[in-house]
Design a protein around this motif. Sequence first.
Motif, PDB file in Angstrom:
ATOM      1  N   ILE A  35      12.335 -28.458  11.515  1.00 38.17           N
ATOM      2  CA  ILE A  35      12.265 -27.837  12.840  1.00 38.17           C
ATOM      3  C   ILE A  35      12.413 -28.902  13.922  1.00 38.17           C
ATOM      4  CG2 ILE A  35      10.725 -26.636  14.450  1.00 38.17           C
ATOM      5  CD1 ILE A  35       9.595 -25.122  12.013  1.00 38.17           C
ATOM      6  N   HIS A  36      11.752 -30.045  13.733  1.00 37.16           N
ATOM      7  CA  HIS A  36      11.849 -31.114  14.727  1.00 37.16           C
ATOM      8  C   HIS A  36      13.244 -31.713  14.781  1.00 37.16           C
ATOM      9  CE1 HIS A  36       8.469 -32.420  17.173  1.00 37.16           C
ATOM     10  NE2 HIS A  36       7.693 -31.799  16.306  1.00 37.16           N
ATOM     11  N   GLU A  37      13.790 -31.991  13.615  1.00 44.29           N
ATOM     12  CA  GLU A  37      15.083 -32.683  13.595  1.00 44.29           C
ATOM     13  C   GLU A  37      16.199 -31.814  14.157  1.00 44.29           C
ATOM     14  OE1 GLU A  37      18.008 -34.644  10.244  1.00 44.29           O
ATOM     15  OE2 GLU A  37      15.856 -35.058  10.167  1.00 44.29           O
ATOM     16  N   ARG A  38      16.218 -30.554  13.772  1.00 40.44           N
ATOM     17  CA  ARG A  38      17.305 -29.676  14.219  1.00 40.44           C
ATOM     18  C   ARG A  38      17.158 -29.267  15.681  1.00 40.44           C
ATOM     19  NH1 ARG A  38      20.286 -27.285  10.085  1.00 40.44           N
ATOM     20  NH2 ARG A  38      21.577 -26.514  11.809  1.00 40.44           N
ATOM     21  N   SER A  39      15.909 -29.142  16.141  1.00 42.37           N
ATOM     22  CA  SER A  39      15.691 -28.725  17.533  1.00 42.37           C
ATOM     23  C   SER A  39      15.653 -29.907  18.491  1.00 42.37           C
ATOM     24  CB  SER A  39      14.384 -27.953  17.659  1.00 42.37           C
ATOM     25  OG  SER A  39      13.266 -28.815  17.476  1.00 42.37           O
ATOM     26  N   GLY A  40      15.515 -31.105  17.948  1.00 45.07           N
ATOM     27  CA  GLY A  40      15.372 -32.275  18.804  1.00 45.07           C
ATOM     28  C   GLY A  40      14.051 -32.293  19.548  1.00 45.07           C
ATOM     29  N   GLY A  41      13.056 -31.541  19.051  1.00 44.62           N
ATOM     30  CA  GLY A  41      11.760 -31.478  19.712  1.00 44.62           C
ATOM     31  C   GLY A  41      11.768 -30.657  20.984  1.00 44.62           C
ATOM     32  N   ARG A  42      12.874 -29.950  21.251  1.00 42.95           N
ATOM     33  CA  ARG A  42      12.975 -29.163  22.482  1.00 42.95           C
ATOM     34  C   ARG A  42      12.348 -27.791  22.299  1.00 42.95           C
ATOM     35  NH1 ARG A  42      19.262 -29.064  22.597  1.00 42.95           N
ATOM     36  NH2 ARG A  42      18.694 -28.708  20.414  1.00 42.95           N
ATOM     37  N   ARG A  43      11.898 -27.233  23.394  1.00 42.02           N
ATOM     38  CA  ARG A  43      11.457 -25.842  23.373  1.00 42.02           C
ATOM     39  C   ARG A  43      12.678 -24.927  23.460  1.00 42.02           C
ATOM     40  NH1 ARG A  43       5.898 -24.578  26.601  1.00 42.02           N
ATOM     41  NH2 ARG A  43       4.601 -26.239  25.721  1.00 42.02           N
ATOM     42  N   PRO A  44      12.646 -23.804  22.757  1.00 38.08           N
ATOM     43  CA  PRO A  44      13.756 -22.857  22.877  1.00 38.08           C
ATOM     44  C   PRO A  44      13.741 -22.148  24.226  1.00 38.08           C
ATOM     45  CG  PRO A  44      12.055 -21.980  21.442  1.00 38.08           C
ATOM     46  CD  PRO A  44      11.643 -23.379  21.780  1.00 38.08           C
ATOM     47  N   LEU A  45      14.787 -21.405  24.478  1.00 35.79           N
ATOM     48  CA  LEU A  45      14.939 -20.708  25.745  1.00 35.79           C
ATOM     49  C   LEU A  45      13.912 -19.585  25.892  1.00 35.79           C
ATOM     50  CD1 LEU A  45      18.832 -20.377  25.763  1.00 35.79           C
ATOM     51  CD2 LEU A  45      17.465 -21.972  27.136  1.00 35.79           C
ATOM     52  N   THR A  46      13.572 -19.271  27.139  1.00 39.58           N
ATOM     53  CA  THR A  46      12.727 -18.125  27.469  1.00 39.58           C
ATOM     54  C   THR A  46      13.367 -17.378  28.628  1.00 39.58           C
ATOM     55  OG1 THR A  46      11.383 -19.445  28.993  1.00 39.58           O
ATOM     56  CG2 THR A  46      10.594 -19.255  26.721  1.00 39.58           C
ATOM     57  N   PRO A  47      12.976 -16.129  28.867  1.00 39.70           N
ATOM     58  CA  PRO A  47      13.499 -15.403  30.029  1.00 39.70           C
ATOM     59  C   PRO A  47      13.153 -16.117  31.335  1.00 39.70           C
ATOM     60  CG  PRO A  47      12.412 -13.905  28.506  1.00 39.70           C
ATOM     61  CD  PRO A  47      12.096 -15.287  28.036  1.00 39.70           C
ATOM     62  N   SER A  48      13.725 -15.669  32.408  1.00 37.67           N
ATOM     63  CA  SER A  48      13.591 -16.349  33.697  1.00 37.67           C
ATOM     64  C   SER A  48      12.233 -16.150  34.351  1.00 37.67           C
ATOM     65  CB  SER A  48      14.684 -15.862  34.660  1.00 37.67           C
ATOM     66  OG  SER A  48      14.579 -14.456  34.848  1.00 37.67           O
ATOM     67  N   PHE A  49      11.408 -15.255  33.817  1.00 42.69           N
ATOM     68  CA  PHE A  49      10.114 -14.975  34.431  1.00 42.69           C
ATOM     69  C   PHE A  49       8.970 -15.491  33.556  1.00 42.69           C
ATOM     70  CE2 PHE A  49      11.268 -11.353  31.794  1.00 42.69           C
ATOM     71  CZ  PHE A  49      10.116 -11.120  31.062  1.00 42.69           C
ATOM     72  N   LYS A  50       7.785 -15.597  34.166  1.00 41.68           N
ATOM     73  CA  LYS A  50       6.590 -16.013  33.448  1.00 41.68           C
ATOM     74  C   LYS A  50       5.663 -14.831  33.202  1.00 41.68           C
ATOM     75  CE  LYS A  50       6.132 -20.888  34.800  1.00 41.68           C
ATOM     76  NZ  LYS A  50       5.240 -21.884  35.446  1.00 41.68           N
ATOM     77  N   VAL A  51       4.854 -14.974  32.151  1.00 40.39           N
ATOM     78  CA  VAL A  51       3.785 -14.031  31.845  1.00 40.39           C
ATOM     79  C   VAL A  51       2.465 -14.774  32.037  1.00 40.39           C
ATOM     80  CG1 VAL A  51       2.719 -12.608  30.058  1.00 40.39           C
ATOM     81  CG2 VAL A  51       5.219 -12.812  30.186  1.00 40.39           C
ATOM     82  N   ALA A  52       1.538 -14.175  32.754  1.00 38.34           N
ATOM     83  CA  ALA A  52       0.251 -14.820  33.012  1.00 38.34           C
ATOM     84  C   ALA A  52      -0.888 -14.009  32.416  1.00 38.34           C
ATOM     85  CB  ALA A  52       0.027 -15.010  34.515  1.00 38.34           C
TER      86      ALA A  52
END
Length: 736
Positions: free
Chosen positions: A442-459
């Motif tokens: 998971i680390h090597e293939r993703s480069g330690g990056r977070r995947p995409l999320t929608p443009s809004f936040k949930v609180a």
Amino acid sequence: MSPQTQPVPQAPTQDRGRLTLPIQTGMDEEVRSLVARLGADAVRNSDGTELPDIVSELATRVYSTYFVGRGDNAWADAHPEEATRIFLMSDRVTVTTDGPVSIDLLAPWFADQVRPDTGCDVSRWWQVHDRTTGQELPRAAWSIEADGRTVTVHEALAGHVYTVSFLATQVWDPTQMYNYLTNGWDDDPSRVREKPFDVRHEATWAHVRSHLSAWLSTHPEVDVVRFTTFFYHFTLVYGADAAERYVDWFGYSASVSVPALEAFEEEYGYRLSAEDFVDGGYYNSPFRVPTRAFRDWIDFQQRFVSSRVRELTDAVHAQGKEAMMFLGDNWIGTEPYGEHFAATGIDAVVGSVGSGATCRMIADIPHVRYTEGRFLPYFFPDVFHPGGDPVTEANRSWLEARRAIVRSPLDRIGYGGYLSLAVEHPDFIDRIEQIVTEFRSIHERSGGRRPLTPSFKVAVINSWGRLRSWMTHMVAHALWYRQTYTYLGVLEALSGLPLDVEFLSFDDVRTGIPQDVKVLICAGAEGTAFSGGEQWADPDLIAAVSSFVAAGGGLIGVGAPSAHPAHGVTFQLADVLGVDREIGWGLGTRRPLPTVQEHFITQDLTEGLNDGEGTPDVVVACPTTQVLDATNGQVRLAVNELGRGRAVYATGLPYCAQNSRLLHRAVFWAAGQEEDFPSWAALDPRVEVAAYPDGRTTLVINNALEPVTTTVPTPQGPRTVRLEEGGHQWLTAATQ
């Protein structure tokens, strides 16, 4: 070169790195073999084990546990007045006849762990209450007997209930006591009962600094000092039967001392009492809406602890070593989401991972260079014994945590305990090898990056806000689990969903909801800090949330959101949610029978809503309410619209694949973006998808222990995949 700028000596690969393995003396060949087989790049000792002489040849880095507030009984015995203290309450004693009544303070408590502190000013720091009237008795109304553990109320009243709240000395460290009892160390003469001491006392603080300095100079082989942890243990008190009686992973009751209480009074201008900590026997549990006094004490202790931790980390850095904090044991005052944590200078945090929520609790911590998850099961004989099944626990822990790791990658994982026990279960070692390989992938293939999320936040909104991000009950007691079931289920689902999640307190909501937040979630049992309880007596809070929704925001309520019976409703947001809870006051009113309708939110429910223990007697409150699930005339799932906004309500939402999918759909619908949902979800709810910012890479994970074939979205269009049980698959533009 400081630890903050030191490069990692060897880059991790899919075959090596990112793994910390516990080792011990007396099994050198097994250790060498496992380090090589599993590709561990760090090794550690555990409570009760020592690092072997071969440690320097094994791995890139060596961790060593270091106990700041225990493990030096010579000092503790020489300075008993500087032991840590805790506020406790006696049993509730009901008086049957007028006259004197005696109360045994230690009747409910483990006498080997605590003893009443009769050397303090008991007139100031002890209290006796008539719990029937709620009044404190004057000092002249009670006395302490010669045994130091019995209090006599001189003129008790028949039918009244009395308690004593008292300051107690801790004579056995709670975690070492747990390990001692769990492992049966009574028969091992090398095991002593470790006594805790308090750095609020200047002599003890000077000793702690001197001891660390000497230890650092005599342990050149150690690269990472793993503080386990610092000064004040969470509230863990055993009963007279030597079993856990009260556990609160967030508890500050054991962080008290007379010097600290006096310093608090001088700074804040008011005096704390035993009752401020005992709280009628609730001990300010995280389910309680926190009082002003408790909030002040938390902030007071965080500032003190952080400043003294910084002195220790500076000493570690001066020796060219890293300072790591274990998020557990004596962690009180080092809350990693608190505003003072950055001042500690800690390089890394490691914590126990048992679920997606606990994984996110660690992975999201700010102000550190890296985070590490200690995976379950711990190598202790309660799991690793003949006939034990550590593989099943490992599978559950990994599948739940993996969802969260995909969304917010931990930098490292590891294990703890006695390696000698784990090697007796070769199937477990096989499973570890698979888990570690997948984690590295998971680390090597993703480069330690977070995947995409929608443009809004949930609180997520509650009484604690950011201070307790991703934190719930953190203990396994059945009653605690049921009370936090609703809140925990929501967090567990959120931990692995492709959403940008933050935590807001009700004070934050009053101040103004951030513009990038599109959906609020309020979940929890009635009267708790999570659902809000008495906070909802404030009309400004109600108006803030109602206005947010009316202006186009979304609200999701689970369990008893805004429950505080007043002004004709139980849920103060009933007119937003479209539902209310009938507590018996409105039984004379005829309610419309719920008619279940199909909806976007329920499209993946194949067997109806699983609401666990649910919330009873929920009824329709608005003519605009749409009921999506009901049973026996009671609403279990509903939606409503107010102005330009939308609201969703569910009676309960324990974590499972279908409920996670339902919450995912509910967020998109409440945000008014349901048309975009297919771009973020597989057709089968058991499968989850992570798309990465490069626009080419997609990770697909199967959360089920059975093969699944389904269609998943990718940047290049839908694709059908087949996943093995618990498996994962990487899709790239070249293979799609």
